[in-house]
Write an enzyme that holds these catalytic residues in place. Structure first.
Site, PDB file in Angstrom:
ATOM      1  N   ALA A  67       1.431   1.973  -2.095  1.00 50.80           N
ATOM      2  CA  ALA A  67       2.777   1.589  -1.672  1.00 50.80           C
ATOM      3  C   ALA A  67       3.741   1.966  -2.786  1.00 50.80           C
ATOM      4  CB  ALA A  67       2.813   0.096  -1.397  1.00 50.80           C
ATOM      5  N   GLY A 110      -2.366   1.054  -1.167  1.00 43.39           N
ATOM      6  CA  GLY A 110      -2.072   1.281   0.249  1.00 43.39           C
ATOM      7  C   GLY A 110      -2.611   2.621   0.740  1.00 43.39           C
ATOM      8  N   GLU A 113      -6.064   1.945   1.595  1.00 45.75           N
ATOM      9  CA  GLU A 113      -6.053   1.112   2.807  1.00 45.75           C
ATOM     10  C   GLU A 113      -5.720   1.946   4.047  1.00 45.75           C
ATOM     11  OE1 GLU A 113      -3.438  -1.654   0.805  1.00 45.75           O
ATOM     12  OE2 GLU A 113      -4.841  -3.281   1.180  1.00 45.75           O
ATOM     13  N   GLU A 133      -4.055  -2.536  -7.485  1.00 50.67           N
ATOM     14  CA  GLU A 133      -2.925  -3.484  -7.431  1.00 50.67           C
ATOM     15  C   GLU A 133      -3.011  -4.535  -8.536  1.00 50.67           C
ATOM     16  OE1 GLU A 133      -4.792  -2.528  -4.820  1.00 50.67           O
ATOM     17  OE2 GLU A 133      -3.539  -2.183  -3.048  1.00 50.67           O
TER      18      GLU A 133
HETATM   19  C1  HXC Z   1       5.951   4.803  -6.704  1.00 47.10           C
HETATM   20  C2  HXC Z   1       4.681   6.390  -7.765  1.00 47.10           C
HETATM   21  C3  HXC Z   1       3.488   5.742  -7.360  1.00 47.10           C
HETATM   22  C4  HXC Z   1       3.611   4.567  -6.565  1.00 47.10           C
HETATM   23  C5  HXC Z   1       2.957   7.472  -8.512  1.00 47.10           C
HETATM   24  N1  HXC Z   1       4.285   7.456  -8.471  1.00 47.10           N
HETATM   25  N2  HXC Z   1       2.439   6.443  -7.848  1.00 47.10           N
HETATM   26  N3  HXC Z   1       5.899   5.931  -7.445  1.00 47.10           N
HETATM   27  N4  HXC Z   1       4.866   4.143  -6.275  1.00 47.10           N
HETATM   28  N5  HXC Z   1       2.570   3.917  -6.089  1.00 47.10           N
HETATM   29  C6  HXC Z   1       5.230   8.417  -9.094  1.00 47.10           C
HETATM   30  C7  HXC Z   1       5.306   8.228 -10.588  1.00 47.10           C
HETATM   31  O1  HXC Z   1       6.206   7.193 -10.913  1.00 47.10           O
HETATM   32  C8  HXC Z   1       5.815   9.594 -11.017  1.00 47.10           C
HETATM   33  O2  HXC Z   1       7.195   9.703 -10.751  1.00 47.10           O
HETATM   34  C9  HXC Z   1       5.098  10.529 -10.050  1.00 47.10           C
HETATM   35  O3  HXC Z   1       4.747   9.735  -8.936  1.00 47.10           O
HETATM   36  C10 HXC Z   1       3.839  11.128 -10.662  1.00 47.10           C
HETATM   37  O4  HXC Z   1       3.015  10.075 -11.138  1.00 47.10           O
HETATM   38  P1  HXC Z   1       2.470  10.019 -12.658  1.00 47.10           P
HETATM   39  O5  HXC Z   1       2.151   8.597 -12.945  1.00 47.10           O
HETATM   40  O6  HXC Z   1       3.378  10.715 -13.584  1.00 47.10           O
HETATM   41  O7  HXC Z   1       1.125  10.889 -12.502  1.00 47.10           O
HETATM   42  P2  HXC Z   1      -0.251  10.723 -13.309  1.00 47.10           P
HETATM   43  O8  HXC Z   1       0.015  10.501 -14.758  1.00 47.10           O
HETATM   44  O9  HXC Z   1      -1.091  11.891 -12.891  1.00 47.10           O
HETATM   45  O10 HXC Z   1      -0.913   9.381 -12.740  1.00 47.10           O
HETATM   46  C11 HXC Z   1      -1.301   9.307 -11.392  1.00 47.10           C
HETATM   47  C12 HXC Z   1      -1.634   7.841 -10.994  1.00 47.10           C
HETATM   48  C13 HXC Z   1      -0.421   6.933 -11.374  1.00 47.10           C
HETATM   49  C14 HXC Z   1      -2.873   7.375 -11.736  1.00 47.10           C
HETATM   50  C15 HXC Z   1      -1.897   7.845  -9.509  1.00 47.10           C
HETATM   51  O11 HXC Z   1       0.789   7.516 -10.823  1.00 47.10           O
HETATM   52  C16 HXC Z   1      -0.545   5.540 -10.861  1.00 47.10           C
HETATM   53  O12 HXC Z   1      -1.241   4.702 -11.429  1.00 47.10           O
HETATM   54  N6  HXC Z   1       0.179   5.238  -9.779  1.00 47.10           N
HETATM   55  C17 HXC Z   1       0.241   3.894  -9.220  1.00 47.10           C
HETATM   56  C18 HXC Z   1      -1.029   3.584  -8.483  1.00 47.10           C
HETATM   57  C19 HXC Z   1      -1.012   2.156  -7.924  1.00 47.10           C
HETATM   58  O13 HXC Z   1      -0.893   1.193  -8.676  1.00 47.10           O
HETATM   59  N7  HXC Z   1      -1.089   2.044  -6.614  1.00 47.10           N
HETATM   60  C20 HXC Z   1      -1.006   0.731  -5.925  1.00 47.10           C
HETATM   61  C21 HXC Z   1       0.428   0.417  -5.543  1.00 47.10           C
HETATM   62  S1  HXC Z   1       0.562  -1.176  -4.869  1.00 47.10           S
HETATM   63  P3  HXC Z   1       8.298   9.828 -11.935  1.00 47.10           P
HETATM   64  O14 HXC Z   1       9.575  10.038 -11.202  1.00 47.10           O
HETATM   65  O15 HXC Z   1       8.233   8.537 -12.656  1.00 47.10           O
HETATM   66  O16 HXC Z   1       7.832  11.002 -12.747  1.00 47.10           O
HETATM   67  C22 HXC Z   1       0.017  -1.041  -3.300  1.00 47.10           C
HETATM   68  C23 HXC Z   1       0.045  -2.290  -2.489  1.00 47.10           C
HETATM   69  C24 HXC Z   1      -0.218  -2.014  -1.029  1.00 47.10           C
HETATM   70  O17 HXC Z   1      -0.359  -0.007  -2.860  1.00 47.10           O
HETATM   71  C25 HXC Z   1       0.246  -3.129  -0.201  1.00 47.10           C
HETATM   72  C26 HXC Z   1       0.277  -2.798   1.270  1.00 47.10           C
HETATM   73  C27 HXC Z   1       1.193  -1.735   1.670  1.00 47.10           C
END
Ligand code: HXC
Length: 259
Positions: A67, A110, A113, A133
Site C-alpha cells: 500500500a 498489500g 496480499e 508492515e
Molecule cells: C509508497 C513506495 C513504497 C510504498 C516503495 N516506494 N515502496 N512509496 N509506498 N509501499 C517508493 C520509494 O519511496 C521510492 O520513491 C521508490 O518507490 C523506489 O523505492 P526505493 O525504496 O528507493 O527502492 P529500493 O531501495 O530498491 O527498496 C525497495 C523496497 C523499499 C525494499 C521495496 O521501497 C520498501 O521497503 N518499500 C516499502 C515496503 C513496505 O513496507 N510495504 C508495506 C506497505 S504497508 P522516492 O520518490 O522516495 O524515490 C501495506 C499495508 C497493506 O502494504 C494494507 C492493506 C492495503
C-alpha cells in the site's frame, strides 16, 4: 477502458484479459486510486464474455511494494475507517473468473496480499514476497495474516509477519504460496499460457470449480462437500457438459461455448 495507474488489455490472448499495475517509479505502490482502478477493471473483465481468465502483473522490478505508505502516513484511525479501502478488496475477492498473478521483483505488504487474492501464481526467479508492515509500526490489513497462514502454515507466516523478512521465489514455492518459478523473461508469458489453458475449458465449470475450491476456506468439510455436490449437479444443466462428454466419446477436442 482508460486508467491512470493500470493498463488493461481485454484480449492479450484468446479469452485472456491482462491487468498491468503501472506506477513504476513508486514500485507500483497501491494507492487508493490504483486499487479502485483494479476493482473497476476486474468488474469489466468479469462481465466480458470474451474473457475467461485474467492475468494480473506489474513489471520486472516490482509486482507491487505494498500500500502507498506516503498516502497513509498522516491518516488517523477514523480517516482509515471512513476511507473503507477494504470494500474495494472485498470486491476484488469476489471476481468470478480465475485470476493468475504474474510476479517479478517485490510483492510486499498489500502487494503480497493482492497476489494471495489471485487463484494461481507464476513468479520469476527474482520475485520476493513479504509482509513487512511490522517495520512501519502496523500489520497486514488486506488478509495477510489469514491467507498467508492458510497458504504457508503458522510458523512461516509468523516469521514473515513478525520479522518482516522477505522470502525468495524458491522459498515461496516450497511453502506452497506460488505455483511455478520461471526465468524472468518468461514469467508473463508463462502466466498467460496458464490462463490460456483454463480459457479452453468450459467457463461455467471453471467458475463453479473456483467457487467450490474457495469455499474450502470459509466452511467446514461437510458443508463444503454439499456445496461442491450442488455445483457438480448444476453443471449437468449446461450444453458444455454435453459437449465435453460427447467430445470425449467421439475422440475429438471439445468446443466449449459457455452455455
Ligand atoms: C509508497 C513506495 C513504497 C510504498 C516503495 N516506494 N515502496 N512509496 N509506498 N509501499 C517508493 C520509494 O519511496 C521510492 O520513491 C521508490 O518507490 C523506489 O523505492 P526505493 O525504496 O528507493 O527502492 P529500493 O531501495 O530498491 O527498496 C525497495 C523496497 C523499499 C525494499 C521495496 O521501497 C520498501 O521497503 N518499500 C516499502 C515496503 C513496505 O513496507 N510495504 C508495506 C506497505 S504497508 P522516492 O520518490 O522516495 O524515490 C501495506 C499495508 C497493506 O502494504 C494494507 C492493506 C492495503
Amino acid at each position: 477502458m482508460s486508467f491512470e495507474f493500470i493498463e488493461v488489455n481485454p484480449q492479450v490472448a484468446p479469452f485472456v484479459g491482462l491487468i498491468r499495475l503501472n506506477r513504476p517509479k513508486e514500485l507500483n505502490a497501491l494507492n487508493l486510486q490504483l486499487m479502485g482502478e483494479v476493482k473497476q477493471a476486474l468488474a469489466q473483465l468479469d462481465e466480458d464474455e470474451q474473457v475467461r481468465a485474467i492475468v494480473i502483473t506489474g513489471n520486472e522490478r516490482a509486482f507491487a511494494a505494498g500500500a502507498d505508505i506516503k498516502q497513509m502516513a498522516g491518516k488517523t484511525a477514523i480517516d482509515m475507517l471512513k476511507i473503507d479501502q477494504f470494500s474495494t478488496w472485498d470486491a476484488i475477492r469476489k471476481t468470478k473468473k480465475p485470476m493468475i498473478a504474474a510476479v517479478s521483483g517485490f510483492a510486499l505488504g498489500g502487494g503480497c496480499e493482492l497476489v494471495m487474492h489471485c487463484d494461481m501464481v507464476v513468479a520469476s526467479e527474482t520475485a520476493q514476497f513479504g509482509q513487512p508492515e511490522i517495520n512501519i509500526g502496523v500489520m497486514p490489513g488486506a488478509g495477510g495474516t489469514q491467507r498467508l497462514t492458510r497458504a504457508v502454515g503458522k510458523v512461516r507466516a509468523m516469521e514473515m509477519v513478525l520479522t518482516g523478512k522477505f522470502i525468495t521465489a524458491q522459498e515461496a514455492k516450497e511453502a506452497g504460496l506460488i505455483n511455478k518459478i520461471v526465468p524472468v523473461e518468461l514469467y508473463l508469458e508463462e502466466a498467460i499460457k496458464m490462463a490460456s489453458t483454463i480459457a479452453e475449458k468450459s467457463p461455467i465449470a471453471v467458475q463453479l470449480a473456483k467457487e467450490s475450491v474457495l469455499k474450502a476456506f470459509d466452511t467446514h468439510l461437510q458443508e463444503g462437500l454439499y456445496f461442491e455436490r450442488k455445483n457438480f449437479y448444476m453443471l449437468f444443466a449446461t450444453e458444455d457438459q454435453k459437449e465435453g462428454m460427447n467430445a470425449f466419446v467421439e475422440k475429438r477436442k471439445a468446443d466449449f461455448k459457455g452455455r
